[in-house]
Design a protein around this motif. Structure first.
Motif, mmCIF file in Angstrom:
data_model
loop_
_atom_site.group_PDB
_atom_site.id
_atom_site.type_symbol
_atom_site.label_atom_id
_atom_site.label_comp_id
_atom_site.label_asym_id
_atom_site.label_seq_id
_atom_site.Cartn_x
_atom_site.Cartn_y
_atom_site.Cartn_z
ATOM 1 N N ASP A 202 28.475 15.141 21.953
ATOM 2 C CA ASP A 202 28.811 14.644 20.900
ATOM 3 C C ASP A 202 29.351 13.023 21.220
ATOM 4 O OD1 ASP A 202 29.014 16.613 19.169
ATOM 5 O OD2 ASP A 202 31.086 17.301 20.076
ATOM 6 N N GLU A 270 30.317 13.747 13.181
ATOM 7 C CA GLU A 270 31.147 15.155 13.032
ATOM 8 C C GLU A 270 30.834 15.616 14.224
ATOM 9 O OE1 GLU A 270 32.958 16.585 10.604
ATOM 10 O OE2 GLU A 270 32.390 15.462 8.806
ATOM 11 N N ARG A 272 30.118 18.367 17.102
ATOM 12 C CA ARG A 272 29.393 19.949 16.901
ATOM 13 C C ARG A 272 29.863 20.614 18.136
ATOM 14 N NH1 ARG A 272 25.961 16.235 14.631
ATOM 15 N NH2 ARG A 272 25.171 16.817 12.507
#
Length: 285
Positions: A202, A270, A272
């Protein structure tokens, strides 16, 4: 784009190299150690001459770069004396940034840190969830990061088209490092991080997004997962760790006390890879 990555052989650096290469970019790694090959050059970033020369071009490697991801640093206090951490990291960041500007690079993403916003939080932040609006340094690593961000704010003024994005990374967790979350029920676990963490994949995703959404000026973003790294409800953690500190909004059950909302809102970030899934997966292998 052709993108230079300093610290390309570090934990986050390797993930960023992999991600940007997968996205179709040509990547040139700069580090003090690493694998010989077409995508890597050994550079002592404490030496400004080497740094500038490497940014301008390296025979058989590249003839200039379009963007820079600056990740190189002594990663934490304690590996070397405290003053050495400060001198090394601030000098490296100046050399890299100034060389990039001299070489005509105008799109830059740099690793800042949660240490620029109060880590290890022995003194609680003024509000929770803490975000980019709060800056404080409590060790020499953090002090260098605060000064680096101040330097970035001035450098973008020198060339109107320059974009610098500073990502305030919290603890970056590798794919094989989730066993420590067995302690997630212990209220002392990750106390110095206010419970925060970020999966390395991320982190690489956020770097890619920052490059995509670069715009002139300096922008600073918290780089953290949206959830706490503990099983204990976040409101209980806030009351235990930071009694009396203002809650700026009602907290979700396991919402992170270190907010990455700005990155979600402005960059579409976002996370994950959340620890509850990753930890269960590591235990089932």
């Amino acid at each position: 784009m052709r993108i230079a990555i300093t610290g390309s052989n570090g934990k986050l650096g390797r993930a960023v190299v992999e991600r940007l290469t997968r996205d179709g970019h040509e990547v040139v790694g700069f580090d003090r150690s690493g694998p010989a090959g077409s995508g890597f050059t050994l550079v002592d970033l404490l030496d400004y001459g080497q740094t500038l020369d490497a940014m301008l071009g390296v025979t058989a490697r590249h003839d200039g770069v379009d963007a820079l991801v600056h990740l190189a640093a002594i990663p934490v206090n304690g590996l070397v004396p405290d003053a050495t951490t400060f001198h090394n990291n601030l000098t490296v960041s100046f050399n890299v940034m100034f060389a990039a500007l001299r070489a005509g690079v105008r799109t830059i993403v740099a690793a800042s840190s949660i240490t620029a916003m109060g880590f290890p939080f022995d003194e609680p932040p003024p509000y929770l969830p803490v975000d980019e609006g709060f800056t404080a340094a409590n060790n020499t690593y953090g002090l260098a990061k605060v000064l680096e961000e101040a330097m970035f704010a001035q450098l973008v003024r020198w060339q109107e088209s320059t974009s610098i994005t500073a990502l305030r990374f919290t603890n970056v967790v590798g794919e094989d490092e989730y066993d420590s979350f067995a302690l997630a029920g212990d209220p002392s676990y990750r106390r110095d991080l206010l419970g925060s963490y970020l999966d390395v994949r991320d982190g690489a995703e956020l770097v890619a997004l920052a490059l995509t959404h670069a715009r002139p000026g300096l922008e600073t973003y918290v780089a953290a997962a949206p959830d706490s790294g503990l099983e204990i409800p976040s409101r209980e953690l806030a009351a235990t760790w930071c009694p009396g500190v203002e809650l700026r909004r009602p907290l979700g059950e396991h919402e992170s006390l270190v907010s990455s909302e700005k990155a979600r809102r402005e960059l579409g970030f976002e996370a994950r890879h959340l620890w509850r899934h990753e930890y269960r997966g590591s235990r089932s292998e």
